[in-house]
Design an enzyme around this catalytic site. Sequence first.
Site, short mmCIF file in Angstrom:
data_model
loop_
_atom_site.label_atom_id
_atom_site.label_comp_id
_atom_site.label_asym_id
_atom_site.label_seq_id
_atom_site.Cartn_x
_atom_site.Cartn_y
_atom_site.Cartn_z
N SER A 144 8.46 62.01 -37.19
CA SER A 144 8.96 62.88 -36.12
C SER A 144 10.00 63.86 -36.62
O SER A 144 10.81 63.55 -37.49
CB SER A 144 9.59 61.98 -35.05
OG SER A 144 10.39 62.75 -34.18
N GLU A 146 12.47 64.45 -35.05
CA GLU A 146 13.73 63.81 -34.69
C GLU A 146 14.44 63.29 -35.96
O GLU A 146 15.66 63.13 -35.96
CB GLU A 146 13.44 62.69 -33.69
CG GLU A 146 14.61 61.99 -33.07
CD GLU A 146 15.43 62.82 -32.07
OE1 GLU A 146 14.92 63.83 -31.53
OE2 GLU A 146 16.59 62.46 -31.84
N TYR A 167 16.28 56.03 -32.46
CA TYR A 167 14.85 56.32 -32.67
C TYR A 167 14.65 57.09 -33.97
O TYR A 167 13.79 56.75 -34.79
CB TYR A 167 14.33 57.11 -31.46
CG TYR A 167 12.97 57.74 -31.66
CD1 TYR A 167 11.80 57.02 -31.46
CD2 TYR A 167 12.85 59.08 -32.05
CE1 TYR A 167 10.55 57.60 -31.63
CE2 TYR A 167 11.61 59.68 -32.22
CZ TYR A 167 10.47 58.93 -32.01
OH TYR A 167 9.23 59.53 -32.19
#
Length: 358
Positions: A144, A146, A167
């Site tokens: 990701s 992220e 996460y």
Amino acid sequence: MSPASPAPPAGRRALVTGITGQDGSYLAEFLLDRGYEVHGVIRRASTFNTDRIEHLYRDPHEPDARLRLHYGDLTDSSGLRVLLERVQPDEVYNLGAQSHVRVSFDQPEYTADVVALGALRLLEALRDYQARTGREVRFYQAGSSEMFGNAAPPQSEATPFRPRSPYGVAKVYAHLQTVNYREAYGLFAANGILFNHESERRHETFVTRKITRAATRIALGLQTTLYLGNLDARRDWGHAQDYVEAMWLILQHPQPDDFVIATGESRSVREFLDAAFGLLGLDWRGHVVVDPRYFRPAEIDRLEGDASRARAILGWRPRVTFDELVRRMVAHDMELARAERTLRDGGHAVGRRGPARE
Ligand code: NAP
Ligand code: GDD
């Protein structure tokens, strides 16, 4: 298919964790279209969680049924090992995750268990399976953007990871273990580093779908206010259908490698609001209220991906533009709002899942 797409392999078997999610459902469609036998891992739940793949499911007694579902969980190593033995896949796509960034601050340990250790459990099971059987299994890890956190945009494969959520940290662990298993044991283990991708199937707690659901309900008088958090955050939003093709291309490449997948364009939450409400002739400023409960303990200000390597090597490029993405989501949610309006006007109680959260 992209110009550089290799010919679809016939009769291959894929095992997909997270098949009931947004990406899992599009990936299952994509693989079935290309002749794969698709095995999906589903979690036992007290409510139905297979809505997104219902249209693909056929009775397994039918001879041409090519989608099979198995109970399993990324927290359960022995179950994952049994699944590998039973399915004997050619390709494994690890899409299963507690994928909500805000929720990961509330459940950091659980998120790490599923996202970080879940990937490790699968990799260990694969290493063992491959060593015993001599069969090569290609492994895709759903990484990701992220993971980049606030590293300066545009972010590419060369950008250092600076995650800013439980996460994101868990995804970095899964990414690095995937690289490690490739280097230490010669597994065909590859990472996709995907930037945000949305769709008509996006869960309603992610900001894009939260907006399109609310805007269409507001347009039909079913709701008046939309509560949101940080409107200044910028994300690189594409359509999930384009992104599952990239996952497949990554596993068809002759060598296992890691690729950034993104549109290269970054928009703010405000810009998404402009686009969605604008399509309905509405001004969101009269409806949106900022509620700090939706702020995150740490935020990522701007994600904007550089997918030029995937474009050059895999021939991948996104087809759905930002405007088209918003238009499709609004059109889809308008149908849902119309159905709800009709039921209400007919005096029927409408069971909505309550106000959108997170
Ligand atoms: P999603 O809609 O939230 O789907 C997540 C899937 O994981 C669901 O099928 C869910 O099952 C399953 N799952 C959750 N916990 C599990 C567990 N303990 N064991 C096995 N399966 C479990 O996510 P998505 O948007 O499709 O994303 C797919 C993957 O890509 C995720 O790994 C996500 O982190 C990653 N990713 C997504 C994006 C994006 O913008 N969409 C971007 C980059 C990376 P239930 O249906 O039973 O809950
Ligand atoms: N969810 C949500 N709800 N986000 C909001 C809200 C709100 O009410 N208001 C503002 N936002 C902002 C968030 O603070 C964030 O900056 C941005 O909108 C996008 O939030 P999400 O849609 O929840 O997505 P995300 O970027 O945090 O995470 C998604 O993309 C990642 C890839 O970068 C998820 O799909 C992750 O699984 C994925 O890895």
